[in-house]
Scaffold this motif. Structure first.
Motif, PDB file in Angstrom:
ATOM      1  N   THR A  55      -8.868  -3.103  -3.725  1.00  0.00           N
ATOM      2  CA  THR A  55      -7.703  -2.459  -3.119  1.00  0.00           C
ATOM      3  C   THR A  55      -7.836  -0.941  -3.121  1.00  0.00           C
ATOM      4  O   THR A  55      -8.103  -0.330  -4.146  1.00  0.00           O
ATOM      5  CB  THR A  55      -6.421  -2.866  -3.876  1.00  0.00           C
ATOM      6  N   LEU A  56      -7.607  -0.353  -1.936  1.00  0.00           N
ATOM      7  CA  LEU A  56      -7.537   1.091  -1.781  1.00  0.00           C
ATOM      8  C   LEU A  56      -6.081   1.496  -1.918  1.00  0.00           C
ATOM      9  O   LEU A  56      -5.208   0.928  -1.261  1.00  0.00           O
ATOM     10  CB  LEU A  56      -8.047   1.500  -0.389  1.00  0.00           C
ATOM     11  N   TYR A  57      -5.808   2.461  -2.773  1.00  0.00           N
ATOM     12  CA  TYR A  57      -4.449   2.982  -2.952  1.00  0.00           C
ATOM     13  C   TYR A  57      -4.337   4.297  -2.188  1.00  0.00           C
ATOM     14  O   TYR A  57      -5.185   5.177  -2.343  1.00  0.00           O
ATOM     15  CB  TYR A  57      -4.131   3.169  -4.434  1.00  0.00           C
ATOM     16  N   VAL A  58      -3.295   4.384  -1.362  1.00  0.00           N
ATOM     17  CA  VAL A  58      -3.093   5.549  -0.497  1.00  0.00           C
ATOM     18  C   VAL A  58      -1.681   6.076  -0.685  1.00  0.00           C
ATOM     19  O   VAL A  58      -0.720   5.304  -0.712  1.00  0.00           O
ATOM     20  CB  VAL A  58      -3.297   5.161   0.990  1.00  0.00           C
ATOM     21  N   GLU A  59      -1.571   7.395  -0.799  1.00  0.00           N
ATOM     22  CA  GLU A  59      -0.258   8.046  -0.837  1.00  0.00           C
ATOM     23  C   GLU A  59       0.062   8.476   0.596  1.00  0.00           C
ATOM     24  O   GLU A  59      -0.782   9.068   1.272  1.00  0.00           O
ATOM     25  CB  GLU A  59      -0.313   9.257  -1.751  1.00  0.00           C
ATOM     26  N   THR A  60       1.276   8.137   1.055  1.00  0.00           N
ATOM     27  CA  THR A  60       1.664   8.497   2.421  1.00  0.00           C
ATOM     28  C   THR A  60       2.869   9.421   2.413  1.00  0.00           C
ATOM     29  O   THR A  60       3.715   9.350   1.529  1.00  0.00           O
ATOM     30  CB  THR A  60       2.014   7.250   3.268  1.00  0.00           C
ATOM     31  N   GLN A  61       2.921  10.268   3.418  1.00  0.00           N
ATOM     32  CA  GLN A  61       4.017  11.215   3.601  1.00  0.00           C
ATOM     33  C   GLN A  61       5.116  10.500   4.388  1.00  0.00           C
ATOM     34  O   GLN A  61       5.162  10.576   5.604  1.00  0.00           O
ATOM     35  CB  GLN A  61       3.482  12.441   4.358  1.00  0.00           C
ATOM     36  N   GLY A  62       5.959   9.745   3.705  1.00  0.00           N
ATOM     37  CA  GLY A  62       7.042   9.015   4.347  1.00  0.00           C
ATOM     38  C   GLY A  62       6.640   7.606   4.766  1.00  0.00           C
ATOM     39  O   GLY A  62       5.463   7.277   4.869  1.00  0.00           O
ATOM     40  N   SER A  63       7.642   6.790   5.026  1.00  0.00           N
ATOM     41  CA  SER A  63       7.401   5.375   5.340  1.00  0.00           C
ATOM     42  C   SER A  63       6.772   5.170   6.715  1.00  0.00           C
ATOM     43  O   SER A  63       6.062   4.185   6.933  1.00  0.00           O
ATOM     44  CB  SER A  63       8.706   4.587   5.239  1.00  0.00           C
ATOM     45  N   SER A  64       6.992   6.087   7.637  1.00  0.00           N
ATOM     46  CA  SER A  64       6.389   5.919   8.966  1.00  0.00           C
ATOM     47  C   SER A  64       4.861   5.998   8.886  1.00  0.00           C
ATOM     48  O   SER A  64       4.158   5.280   9.607  1.00  0.00           O
ATOM     49  CB  SER A  64       6.933   6.948   9.951  1.00  0.00           C
ATOM     50  N   TRP A  65       4.335   6.839   8.004  1.00  0.00           N
ATOM     51  CA  TRP A  65       2.889   6.919   7.835  1.00  0.00           C
ATOM     52  C   TRP A  65       2.348   5.693   7.115  1.00  0.00           C
ATOM     53  O   TRP A  65       1.213   5.272   7.367  1.00  0.00           O
ATOM     54  CB  TRP A  65       2.481   8.213   7.144  1.00  0.00           C
ATOM     55  N   CYS A  66       3.149   5.111   6.276  1.00  0.00           N
ATOM     56  CA  CYS A  66       2.772   3.850   5.634  1.00  0.00           C
ATOM     57  C   CYS A  66       2.565   2.787   6.707  1.00  0.00           C
ATOM     58  O   CYS A  66       1.567   2.069   6.703  1.00  0.00           O
ATOM     59  CB  CYS A  66       3.859   3.430   4.647  1.00  0.00           C
ATOM     60  N   GLN A  67       3.486   2.694   7.642  1.00  0.00           N
ATOM     61  CA  GLN A  67       3.366   1.726   8.744  1.00  0.00           C
ATOM     62  C   GLN A  67       2.146   2.022   9.609  1.00  0.00           C
ATOM     63  O   GLN A  67       1.417   1.106  10.015  1.00  0.00           O
ATOM     64  CB  GLN A  67       4.627   1.741   9.602  1.00  0.00           C
ATOM     65  N   GLU A  68       1.912   3.290   9.888  1.00  0.00           N
ATOM     66  CA  GLU A  68       0.759   3.686  10.703  1.00  0.00           C
ATOM     67  C   GLU A  68      -0.555   3.248  10.054  1.00  0.00           C
ATOM     68  O   GLU A  68      -1.443   2.724  10.719  1.00  0.00           O
ATOM     69  CB  GLU A  68       0.776   5.204  10.913  1.00  0.00           C
ATOM     70  N   VAL A  69      -0.665   3.460   8.748  1.00  0.00           N
ATOM     71  CA  VAL A  69      -1.872   3.037   8.041  1.00  0.00           C
ATOM     72  C   VAL A  69      -1.984   1.515   8.060  1.00  0.00           C
ATOM     73  O   VAL A  69      -3.082   0.973   8.237  1.00  0.00           O
ATOM     74  CB  VAL A  69      -1.899   3.577   6.585  1.00  0.00           C
TER      75      VAL A  69
END
Length: 100
Positions: A55-69
């Motif tokens: 598993t790759l753990y990624v920090e996103t700037q807001g939930s919209s970027w989470c969806q994009e990833v």
């Protein structure tokens, strides 16, 4: 003196294998190329943190970027796995932050 060096060398080699130092070095090298992997705007708004197990753990700037990833999850994992030369990343998990 040579014998001491050989013994130390063996210990370092064993520890390196135990702690997967070479594997971690490769992961760091690949994740340092995040801009190339994720693309400009996504790379600016996300940060790869580390890889644990598959598993790759990624920090996103807001939930919209989470969806994009999430939409590009397979593409991102494929690029990382290609760079690592193995099927290391199978999943991506997120930590969402609201400010940078």
């Amino acid at each position: 003196m040579d014998e001491d060096y050989k013994e130390v060398s063996k210990v370092v080699e064993k520890l390196g294998g135990k702690f997967k130092i070479e594997e971690k070095r490769k992961e760091f090298k690949v994740l340092s190329r995040w801009r190339e992997i994720a693309g400009g705007e996504m790379a600016y708004n996300t940060t790869p943190l580390f890889i644990v197990d598959d598993t790759l753990y990624v920090e996103t700037q807001g939930s919209s970027w989470c969806q994009e990833v999430m939409f590009k999850k397979d593409e991102i994992a494929g690029k990382i796995n290609h760079m690592l030369g193995s099927q290391r990343v199978k999943n991506i998990k997120f930590r969402i932050t609201e400010s940078r």
